[in-house]
Each structure stands twice: as C-alpha cells, then as structure tokens.
Design an enzyme around this catalytic site. Structure first.
Site, PDB file in Angstrom:
ATOM      1  N   TYR A   5     -39.438  10.181 -46.918  1.00 28.33           N
ATOM      2  CA  TYR A   5     -39.892   9.266 -48.372  1.00 28.33           C
ATOM      3  C   TYR A   5     -38.930   9.503 -49.214  1.00 28.33           C
ATOM      4  CZ  TYR A   5     -41.807  13.800 -49.795  1.00 28.33           C
ATOM      5  OH  TYR A   5     -42.135  15.054 -50.172  1.00 28.33           O
ATOM      6  N   CYS A   6     -38.846   8.693 -50.466  1.00 28.77           N
ATOM      7  CA  CYS A   6     -38.234   8.978 -51.755  1.00 28.77           C
ATOM      8  C   CYS A   6     -39.061   8.657 -52.653  1.00 28.77           C
ATOM      9  CB  CYS A   6     -36.909   8.161 -51.763  1.00 28.77           C
ATOM     10  SG  CYS A   6     -37.064   6.234 -51.720  1.00 28.77           S
ATOM     11  N   THR A   7     -38.697   8.337 -53.803  1.00 26.26           N
ATOM     12  CA  THR A   7     -39.480   8.141 -55.169  1.00 26.26           C
ATOM     13  C   THR A   7     -40.891   7.197 -54.748  1.00 26.26           C
ATOM     14  OG1 THR A   7     -37.516   8.317 -56.428  1.00 26.26           O
ATOM     15  CG2 THR A   7     -39.380   7.771 -57.565  1.00 26.26           C
ATOM     16  N   ARG A  50     -40.791   4.962 -51.625  1.00 23.94           N
ATOM     17  CA  ARG A  50     -40.875   4.563 -50.431  1.00 23.94           C
ATOM     18  C   ARG A  50     -41.094   5.391 -49.269  1.00 23.94           C
ATOM     19  NH1 ARG A  50     -35.700   0.164 -50.992  1.00 23.94           N
ATOM     20  NH2 ARG A  50     -35.822  -0.065 -53.333  1.00 23.94           N
TER      21      ARG A  50
END
Length: 485
Positions: free
Chosen positions: A431-433, A435
C-alpha cells in the site's frame, strides 16, 4: 521499468509520512514566535528545533524509508541496511575522505562531494539496500556462520556492496551532481511557468501513481529544488540563503486553491447535474469527499469519481491545477505543507517567515471554485458525461468509500478479497498513501465493477498489477487482506 518506478514512488511515501510531524512542530513554533523564530521564547525554540531535526535529516530518512518500503516483507533489517548503506557512502564520499583517498588538496575536491548528504543519495542507498534484502534475506550460511544467515546477512552485505558503490560514485558523482543541478536550475529558470507545468503533470500522473516520483524532484533535494524542507526551514532557510520570501513554496502554494476550493466546485457540479433520484446519494458522498479534500488535501475520492468516466474533464482538472500553481507563483502568494494542501496545513504555515500573502490563496480559491463549478457543469451537460449520479445503471455507489457507510476495515477487506480473485490470485499486498498496490497472477480475474461499489476506483497498470483506491485507512485494510492470504 514502469512498475519499478511505481514501487519507488510508493516507497517514497514512507519517509514523507513523517513530514506532517515536522510541519506541526514548526508551525506551532512559528505561531508562538513569528518574529524572532524562537529567539524570544524557549517554548517556540523547542518546537522549531524539534521540527528542524526531522527536516534536516530527510536524506537519512529517505535511505531508511525507501529500503523499508521496497523490501518484500517490510522488515526492520531492510531499514537497517538502508541506514548502513547511507552511512558508508556519505562517509567515504565526504570531501575530507575524497581528498585523502585521491591524494589531492582539499580545495581541489569537486563541489558535489560537499553536497553528498542529500535525498537523491538517500533514495539510491535505499533502493540498493532493498534489492540486496529481497535477494539475500533468505540465504543460509554454513553452520559456523549460521548466526549471520538470512536477514542479519543483509546489512553486512550492504556495507561491502556500498563500499564498491562509493568508489564508483567517486568517479561519476560529480557528473551526476552537475546534471541534477542543471535540471534544478533549468526548471527554476522557468519560474512560474515551470511551476505551472509541474502542477499540470502532478495531477496528470495520479491515475498511474507516478506523481510521487515526480514530486520528489520538486519537493525534495533530488535536483536541488528542495521546496518543502526549504519552506518548513523558515528562518533557518532564510539565513542560509535556501529560502527566499515570495519564491520558496512556489511548487506547493498553488495547490491550496485546488484542494480547498476548486474540487469543492467540482463536487457541487456533480450534485447539480446528478439525476433527481440520485441527488441525495451523490450529495452525501460528495460532501464527505469534499470535506476530506478541504481539511486535509486528500483528493483521490473526488478525482477517481470522474477521471475514468470523464477523462476529458480530468484533463481540464489537470490544466486548472497547472494554472493555479502558475498564478500563485506569478503573484508570489506563498504557503507550504507537510502533508497536502488542506486547511490544516495552510493554518500551520501562515506564521512561517516564508509565507507571503497567503490569504490571497483564499481569494484565488474562491475564483477557482467558480471556475470548476461553471466549467464542470457546462461540460457535463454539453457532452452528457456519465459523472456521479448520471450513470446509466445507477452505479453511484462506485464513487467513493467515503460515502458514509459504517464498513470496518476488516469488513472491507473481507468484501474485497473474493473480488480480487481470492487467495489463488493474490500474490502480494502492499500500500501507499491511499492505495492498495497488489501483485496478482491475472488482473482479468479482478471484478472491477463490483469493487467500485465499495471503493473510489481500481487501476490495472498491467496484467499482474492492480491498484485499489481505498483512502487514508488503506494500511489497516492491507493488513486485513494479508491476514486473509
């Protein structure tokens, strides 16, 4: 290459995630003492110095964060390897060390080595450390060396590899440094136009997730621009000549009118043009998404509501963003952020010595609210765009996970799991911020339409990669999905 750049962009969010802490500490310090910047208040100095401790050490945070973020299982050994690699490189390539190793006078050492402690080197060390970790963290050594097997081997191995890398950089770093400086100077010479082009590209790259990589060039010390740390540095940046009132912050300020006002105009346009039977549903969704954008600068719930169903409209959004960044830079209206261009960051930055006529960004915001509402409403009606509430199949629930549903993170993961192909199709979860970044065996097995009823959007960069836009609670959804796997 595309997929790898996405991974780097995602990993950059690990060290960037500490910036809000720096912004809050510095913001509070400047609020207490905006004149002497801590000189007249011990409490203000405490806050300012605490925030500066984060900003001043961003290169090493990048080395640790990128190594950790790109490691296959997010283990602390990868982060340690990133730290080891950074320390080896920056020590061996310090001006004194270079002068000694090359046997040359200190005044003949190329300028680039005095700037070796920068975010670009941090990212490079983090990437190399992550590659070594992913390849050698499972290696088993002979019994008499068994203690150093597996993850313990990686930091040791990294130190030797970075020794070799350091000697390679000793020859090529001056050329790389000059190229990066030329890039930064070239963009800076474009002034407000360059800032506007960046703002346009920033929005345009969001659908493919590469905006993080672009941001690092302008926001940090990759090409010598370093806009966010220079702005947050405030008085220190001014004293050192890295902060210029009316200029520093030009790659940030123009986003405030968009995040806080422009996209709210888009939300109102979606509500206005929705079918009568869908207005209440669209209104509840857009009010929640608009509030998130205004307060925190998180825009993806709104943007993913129309970027694929009306790509022409999204192009207009990117153009308007570029225009906003250009105008703010042209008029020298400056404010900065540690997370994103929302109300919280704006308030925190207003007492920063580098903030300049920040209140005009609010005036500009009102103008852009009107522009967005007018242009979006006209375009939606003129071209009969299937924006939220106008879908033929009334699929308005696909707009955003911020629709007010009381679905827990675990419940959302349970619902997404079979729609992603289940255990047989999911290879890895990251995952990122906002997503989920998933590696799958076959992206065609992912049921887009059903997933969009639960979350803002789904992307399929290629056959084996899928991105699911969840929101800021993505970390907890990712952990729940990993448990299911």
């Amino acid at each position: 290459m595309f997929g790898y750049l996405q991974k780097i962009g995602k990993a950059l969010m690990v060290p960037v995630a500490v910036l809000p802490a720096a912004a809050i500490l510095l913001g509070v310090g400047y609020w207490i003492d905006p004149v002497a910047w801590g000189g007249n208040s011990v409490i203000a100095a405490l806050f300012i110095k605490s925030g500066a401790a984060i900003i001043d050490n961003m290169p090493i945070l990048f080395a640790i964060g990128v190594a950790f973020g790109m490691s296959k299982d997010k283990n602390g050994s990868a982060a340690l390897a990133g730290l080891v690699g950074f320390l080896v490189v920056t020590t061996l390539l310090s001006p004194g060390a270079v002068a000694m190793i090359k046997g040359i006078p200190a005044d003949e050492v190329p300028t680039g080595f005095s700037k070796i402690n920068n975010q670009f080197i941090g990212i490079l060390c983090g990437v190399i450390a992550s590659v070594l970790y992913n390849k050698y963290s499972k290696v088993e050594l002979p019994p008499f060396l068994a203690f150093f097997s597996g993850r313990r081997l990686v930091p040791i191995l990294t130190s030797f590899v970075m020794l070799v890398i350091s000697f390679i950089l000793m020859e090529i770093w001056p050329l790389m440094f000059n190229a990066l400086v030329s890039l930064g100077e070239g963009v800076s010479k474009l002034g407000a136009i360059g800032a506007g082009i960046y703002g346009f590209l920033n929005r345009l790259l969001i659908p493919v997730g590469l905006h993080h990589a672009l941001n690092s060039v302008f926001w940090f010390d990759v090409a010598g621009i370093n806009d966010i740390p220079n702005f947050l540095g405030g008085a220190k940046s001014i004293a050192e000549g890295t902060g210029i009132v009316g200029k520093t912050g030009m790659y940030q300020a123009g986003f405030f009118p968009i995040m806080m006002f422009g996209l709210l105009g888009a939300c109102l346009a979606f509500i206005k043009t929705a079918k009568p039977e869908n207005k209440n549903k669209v209104k509840s969704i857009m009010i929640a998404a608009g509030f998130a954008s205004f307060l925190t600068g998180v825009t993806e719930p709104i943007e993913f509501a129309f970027m694929f169903v009306a790509p022409g409209l999204y192009l207009i959004h990117a153009i308007l963003t570029g225009l906003s960044v250009f105008l703010a830079a042209s008029f020298h209206w400056m404010a900065g952020f540690g997370f994103s261009a929302g109300f919280i960051d704006l308030i925190l930055s207003t007492r920063n010595p580098l903030a300049n006529k920040w209140y005009m960004l609010l005036v500009q915001g009102v103008v852009f609210f009107t522009l967005y509402y007018t242009i979006f409403t006209f375009a939606i009606k003129k071209f009969n765009l299937k924006t939220p509430g106008r879908e033929a199949n009334d699929d308005t629930e696909a707009i955003s996970s911020f629709s007010g549903k009381k679905t827990s993170n675990t419940e959302l993961a349970d619902l997404l799991f079979p729609l992603l192909g289940g255990k047989e199709n999911l290879v890895s979860v990251d995952y990122c911020t906002t997503r989920l970044r998933l590696e799958v065996k076959d992206s065609s097995l992912v049921k887009d339409s059903d997933i969009k009823k639960l979350v803002p959007g789904v992307l399929k960069p290629n056959k084996t990669n899928v991105q699911v836009i969840v929101g800021t609670q993505v970390e907890f959804v990712a952990e729940a999905l990993k448990n299911l796997i």
